[in-house]
Scaffold this active site. Sequence first.
Site, PDB file in Angstrom:
ATOM      1  NE  ARG A 169      13.938  42.287   2.928  1.00  0.00           N
ATOM      2  CZ  ARG A 169      13.618  43.331   2.205  1.00  0.00           C
ATOM      3  NH1 ARG A 169      13.390  44.320   3.010  1.00  0.00           N
ATOM      4  NH2 ARG A 169      13.020  43.006   1.204  1.00  0.00           N
ATOM      5  CD  GLU A 211       3.467  46.451 -10.973  1.00  0.00           C
ATOM      6  OE1 GLU A 211       2.498  46.620 -11.200  1.00  0.00           O
ATOM      7  OE2 GLU A 211       4.055  46.569  -9.716  1.00  0.00           O
TER       8      GLU A 211
END
Length: 179
Positions: free
Chosen positions: A62, A99
């Site tokens: 994006r 993560e």
Amino acid sequence: MTHANDDLKALIRTIPDFPKPGIMFRDITTLLLDAQGLAETIRRMAAAVDGPVDLVAGIEARGFLFAAALAVPLNAGVLLIRKDGKLPGVTIAEDYALEYGTDRIAMHEDALVPGQRVLLVDDLIATGGTARAAIRLLRKAGGVVDQVQFVIDLPDLGGAAALEGDGVKVTSLFAFEGR
């Protein structure tokens, strides 16, 4: 960030529990569908740029949309920061933590000339891991990166604060609380 951008913030759709429970996904596709909203987003981002830049670097995927549109009024080139293995030719890469695990981003080795001023752009800043890796990558290639821009900031996740701690000026048009 000011309330002056609430008109653009209203164009962002929120999708609860995507991609997993507890996440409030901030969907920019509704902003992209609004021609005036998109044009105003680019105008406001361009107005917030501090000094001339040679290149606008966009983070896959994006970020490419905003980098290309923003490069036009800034009279700058566009540099693509992609997931490793997606660019042809010789590349340099940078690892960063996720993560659970790591990932790697890359750019063409010859994408910039050392000393060029680079504005890094993406649609959203969350934890800042990808943006921090992109800055390291651009600097490793000799780019001068002292400012980054995002349409959306998620300040509760600390990414903008981490970038500012690295000495980078962070600008976003508006913020959403939560994750």
